[in-house]
Design an enzyme around this catalytic site. Structure first.
Site, PDB file in Angstrom:
ATOM      1  N   GLY A  13      51.174  45.187  42.659  1.00 38.20           N
ATOM      2  CA  GLY A  13      49.699  45.472  42.602  1.00 38.20           C
ATOM      3  C   GLY A  13      48.916  45.478  43.746  1.00 38.20           C
ATOM      4  O   GLY A  13      48.168  44.767  44.214  1.00 38.20           O
ATOM      5  N   ALA A  14      49.381  46.877  44.469  1.00 32.70           N
ATOM      6  CA  ALA A  14      48.647  46.981  45.706  1.00 32.70           C
ATOM      7  C   ALA A  14      47.733  48.121  45.752  1.00 32.70           C
ATOM      8  O   ALA A  14      47.487  48.973  46.675  1.00 32.70           O
ATOM      9  CB  ALA A  14      49.756  47.302  46.607  1.00 32.70           C
ATOM     10  N   ASN A  91      51.825  39.566  44.022  1.00 33.26           N
ATOM     11  CA  ASN A  91      50.242  39.790  44.064  1.00 33.26           C
ATOM     12  C   ASN A  91      49.791  40.054  42.517  1.00 33.26           C
ATOM     13  O   ASN A  91      48.551  39.769  42.313  1.00 33.26           O
ATOM     14  CB  ASN A  91      49.882  40.734  45.026  1.00 33.26           C
ATOM     15  CG  ASN A  91      48.506  41.011  45.171  1.00 33.26           C
ATOM     16  OD1 ASN A  91      47.587  39.967  45.434  1.00 33.26           O
ATOM     17  ND2 ASN A  91      47.991  42.019  44.521  1.00 33.26           N
ATOM     18  N   SER A 143      45.953  30.637  43.223  1.00 28.48           N
ATOM     19  CA  SER A 143      44.594  30.667  43.117  1.00 28.48           C
ATOM     20  C   SER A 143      44.126  29.166  43.348  1.00 28.48           C
ATOM     21  O   SER A 143      44.756  28.292  42.819  1.00 28.48           O
ATOM     22  CB  SER A 143      44.033  31.299  41.816  1.00 28.48           C
ATOM     23  OG  SER A 143      42.598  30.940  41.909  1.00 28.48           O
ATOM     24  N   TYR A 156      43.690  31.717  33.090  1.00 25.84           N
ATOM     25  CA  TYR A 156      44.166  31.986  34.380  1.00 25.84           C
ATOM     26  C   TYR A 156      44.731  30.811  35.199  1.00 25.84           C
ATOM     27  O   TYR A 156      45.482  31.031  35.766  1.00 25.84           O
ATOM     28  CB  TYR A 156      43.048  32.659  34.973  1.00 25.84           C
ATOM     29  CG  TYR A 156      43.102  33.272  36.220  1.00 25.84           C
ATOM     30  CD1 TYR A 156      43.505  34.312  36.588  1.00 25.84           C
ATOM     31  CD2 TYR A 156      42.565  32.613  37.300  1.00 25.84           C
ATOM     32  CE1 TYR A 156      43.595  35.131  37.991  1.00 25.84           C
ATOM     33  CE2 TYR A 156      42.698  32.895  38.634  1.00 25.84           C
ATOM     34  CZ  TYR A 156      42.969  34.271  39.014  1.00 25.84           C
ATOM     35  OH  TYR A 156      42.985  34.721  40.199  1.00 25.84           O
ATOM     36  N   LYS A 160      48.156  30.187  37.069  1.00 26.89           N
ATOM     37  CA  LYS A 160      48.088  30.342  38.628  1.00 26.89           C
ATOM     38  C   LYS A 160      48.799  28.771  38.908  1.00 26.89           C
ATOM     39  O   LYS A 160      49.613  28.643  40.129  1.00 26.89           O
ATOM     40  CB  LYS A 160      46.750  30.348  39.300  1.00 26.89           C
ATOM     41  CG  LYS A 160      46.013  31.727  38.993  1.00 26.89           C
ATOM     42  CD  LYS A 160      47.083  32.743  39.608  1.00 26.89           C
ATOM     43  CE  LYS A 160      46.683  34.056  39.729  1.00 26.89           C
ATOM     44  NZ  LYS A 160      47.471  35.089  40.396  1.00 26.89           N
ATOM     45  N   ILE A 189      37.474  35.784  46.845  1.00 28.34           N
ATOM     46  CA  ILE A 189      37.761  36.650  47.544  1.00 28.34           C
ATOM     47  C   ILE A 189      37.158  37.877  47.063  1.00 28.34           C
ATOM     48  O   ILE A 189      36.943  38.318  45.718  1.00 28.34           O
ATOM     49  CB  ILE A 189      39.243  37.010  47.825  1.00 28.34           C
ATOM     50  CG1 ILE A 189      39.932  35.743  48.157  1.00 28.34           C
ATOM     51  CG2 ILE A 189      39.375  38.241  48.860  1.00 28.34           C
ATOM     52  CD1 ILE A 189      39.587  35.127  49.651  1.00 28.34           C
TER      53      ILE A 189
HETATM   54  P1  NAP Z   1      42.270  43.343  41.568  1.00 25.15           P
HETATM   55  O1  NAP Z   1      41.385  43.814  42.549  1.00 25.15           O
HETATM   56  O2  NAP Z   1      41.879  43.189  40.144  1.00 25.15           O
HETATM   57  O3  NAP Z   1      43.718  44.096  41.614  1.00 25.15           O
HETATM   58  C1  NAP Z   1      44.836  43.835  40.768  1.00 25.15           C
HETATM   59  C2  NAP Z   1      45.902  44.637  41.231  1.00 25.15           C
HETATM   60  O4  NAP Z   1      47.150  44.198  40.446  1.00 25.15           O
HETATM   61  C3  NAP Z   1      46.066  46.031  40.945  1.00 25.15           C
HETATM   62  O5  NAP Z   1      46.404  46.814  42.026  1.00 25.15           O
HETATM   63  C4  NAP Z   1      46.561  46.417  39.559  1.00 25.15           C
HETATM   64  O6  NAP Z   1      46.918  47.505  39.325  1.00 25.15           O
HETATM   65  C5  NAP Z   1      47.577  45.386  39.669  1.00 25.15           C
HETATM   66  N1  NAP Z   1      48.053  44.806  38.411  1.00 25.15           N
HETATM   67  C6  NAP Z   1      47.627  44.125  37.282  1.00 25.15           C
HETATM   68  N2  NAP Z   1      48.536  44.010  36.368  1.00 25.15           N
HETATM   69  C7  NAP Z   1      49.901  44.718  36.740  1.00 25.15           C
HETATM   70  C8  NAP Z   1      50.838  44.599  36.173  1.00 25.15           C
HETATM   71  N3  NAP Z   1      51.247  44.161  34.800  1.00 25.15           N
HETATM   72  N4  NAP Z   1      51.871  45.233  37.026  1.00 25.15           N
HETATM   73  C9  NAP Z   1      51.700  45.891  38.133  1.00 25.15           C
HETATM   74  N5  NAP Z   1      50.444  45.706  38.757  1.00 25.15           N
HETATM   75  C10 NAP Z   1      49.443  45.196  37.935  1.00 25.15           C
HETATM   76  O7  NAP Z   1      42.675  41.878  41.986  1.00 25.15           O
HETATM   77  P2  NAP Z   1      42.469  41.075  43.444  1.00 25.15           P
HETATM   78  O8  NAP Z   1      41.281  40.255  43.548  1.00 25.15           O
HETATM   79  O9  NAP Z   1      42.911  41.915  44.519  1.00 25.15           O
HETATM   80  O10 NAP Z   1      43.648  39.901  43.081  1.00 25.15           O
HETATM   81  C11 NAP Z   1      44.886  39.936  43.343  1.00 25.15           C
HETATM   82  C12 NAP Z   1      45.715  38.864  43.309  1.00 25.15           C
HETATM   83  O11 NAP Z   1      45.046  37.784  43.743  1.00 25.15           O
HETATM   84  C13 NAP Z   1      45.857  38.182  41.904  1.00 25.15           C
HETATM   85  O12 NAP Z   1      46.795  37.797  41.478  1.00 25.15           O
HETATM   86  C14 NAP Z   1      44.761  37.480  41.296  1.00 25.15           C
HETATM   87  O13 NAP Z   1      44.747  36.668  40.315  1.00 25.15           O
HETATM   88  C15 NAP Z   1      44.841  36.679  42.927  1.00 25.15           C
HETATM   89  N6  NAP Z   1      43.411  36.008  43.329  1.00 25.15           N
HETATM   90  C16 NAP Z   1      42.177  36.619  43.330  1.00 25.15           C
HETATM   91  C17 NAP Z   1      41.285  36.125  44.207  1.00 25.15           C
HETATM   92  C18 NAP Z   1      39.925  36.663  44.029  1.00 25.15           C
HETATM   93  O14 NAP Z   1      38.983  36.171  44.378  1.00 25.15           O
HETATM   94  N7  NAP Z   1      39.754  38.074  44.255  1.00 25.15           N
HETATM   95  C19 NAP Z   1      41.060  34.568  44.098  1.00 25.15           C
HETATM   96  C20 NAP Z   1      42.422  33.846  43.859  1.00 25.15           C
HETATM   97  C21 NAP Z   1      43.749  34.644  43.523  1.00 25.15           C
HETATM   98  P3  NAP Z   1      46.479  48.884  38.599  1.00 25.15           P
HETATM   99  O15 NAP Z   1      44.792  49.045  39.331  1.00 25.15           O
HETATM  100  O16 NAP Z   1      47.014  49.818  38.852  1.00 25.15           O
HETATM  101  O17 NAP Z   1      46.406  48.410  37.303  1.00 25.15           O
END
Ligand code: NAP
Length: 248
Positions: A13-14, A91, A143, A156, A160, A189
């Site tokens: 998920g990058a 991720n 998380s 969610y 987590k 974030i």
């Molecule tokens: P984001 O901007 O929504 O990005 C999510 C990424 O995951 C995208 O690259 C997406 O790819 C990919 N993805 C989703 N489902 C997938 C699957 N089944 N197979 C492969 N790739 C997949 O999310 P983010 O905020 O960067 O979060 C990244 C991680 O950190 C997540 O696990 C999230 O729960 C965790 N997190 C985030 C926060 C926050 O505040 N942002 C806080 C705590 C934890 P596509 O775009 O190609 O679909």
């Protein structure tokens, strides 16, 4: 010498957000980077070019982390292309937020599959090459919500929290083979995932954070570099919060 020089990392998920930030930080630190995306094909292709400009080997794979067979095929392909994998960053993640009263079975299943089963799928597949080389660092994106819970996010939070139990169990199982397993628990974030939240909720989160700001993807990536590198060689089975003091 750069901190991750010569190491091979696989990041799920990058295409955007935290995963993209981690991929960029790893490339700057000298790692060769394999990464996945699912729907964001153009962004994935652009990232591959961007990472390669750092003089490292970079390759993006379109692969669904929630699909067991696809994860096995992905790891086989990465090992063929890169020779091995030293670092796995689980991720990929999604949200389907709503109160339990309104939550459908589909919303529950989608989140558990994308966030938790994906971690099992990739870790199970990466076990073999890491056991063979008797080293590895697995980093799972949990998380603070998995530690604390959050209204409207029971699916969610469960995914987590599940990641934390899995991370600790894998650390206990694989420690004797020099394979480490740790979890990062980001707080709030600022990414596309959090941009979808109600602005009032966002403001109330920021107000409650001791450092009075949302985190950046670089804040999370800095910890990922540390956990991926040999600097953290005696750290395993831990959950480290990156949350500006939100959860103490
Ligand atoms: P984001 O901007 O929504 O990005 C999510 C990424 O995951 C995208 O690259 C997406 O790819 C990919 N993805 C989703 N489902 C997938 C699957 N089944 N197979 C492969 N790739 C997949 O999310 P983010 O905020 O960067 O979060 C990244 C991680 O950190 C997540 O696990 C999230 O729960 C965790 N997190 C985030 C926060 C926050 O505040 N942002 C806080 C705590 C934890 P596509 O775009 O190609 O679909």
């Amino acid at each position: 010498m750069k901190l991750l020089e010569g190491k091979v990392a696989l990041i799920t998920g990058a295409s955007r957000g935290i995963g993209k930030g981690v991929a960029e930080a790893f490339a700057r630190s000298g790692a060769n980077v394999a990464f996945t995306y699912l729907s964001s094909v153009e962004k994935g292709e652009a990232l591959e070019k961007e990472l390669a400009a750092h003089g490292i080997k970079a390759k993006g794979y379109r692969s669904d982390a929630s699909d067991f067979k696809a994860a096995e095929e992905l790891v086989t392909a990465v090992c063929t292309d890169f020779g091995t994998v030293d670092i796995l960053v689980n991720n990929a993640g999604i949200t389907r937020d709503t109160l339990l009263m309104r939550m459908s079975e589909q919303q529950w299943d989608e989140v558990i599959h994308a966030n938790l089963k994906s971690v099992f799928n990739l870790t199970k597949a990466i076990q073999r090459p890491m056991l063979k080389q008797r080293k590895g660092s697995i980093i799972n994106m949990s998380s603070v919500v998995g530690v604390k819970g959050n209204p409207g996010q029971s699916n969610y939070a469960a995914s987590k929290a599940g990641i934390i139990g899995f991370t600790k169990s894998v650390a206990l199982e694989l420690g004797s083979r020099n394979i480490r397993s740790n979890a990062i628990a980001p707080g709030f974030i600022e990414t596309e995932m959090t941009a979808a939240l109600d602005p009032k909720v966002v403001q109330s989160w920021k107000d409650s954070i001791p450092l009075k700001r949302g985190g950046t993807v670089e804040d999370v990536a800095n910890l990922a570099i540390f956990l991926a590198s040999d600097l953290s060689g005696y750290i395993t089975g831990q959950v480290i919060n990156v949350c500006g003091g939100m959860l103490t």
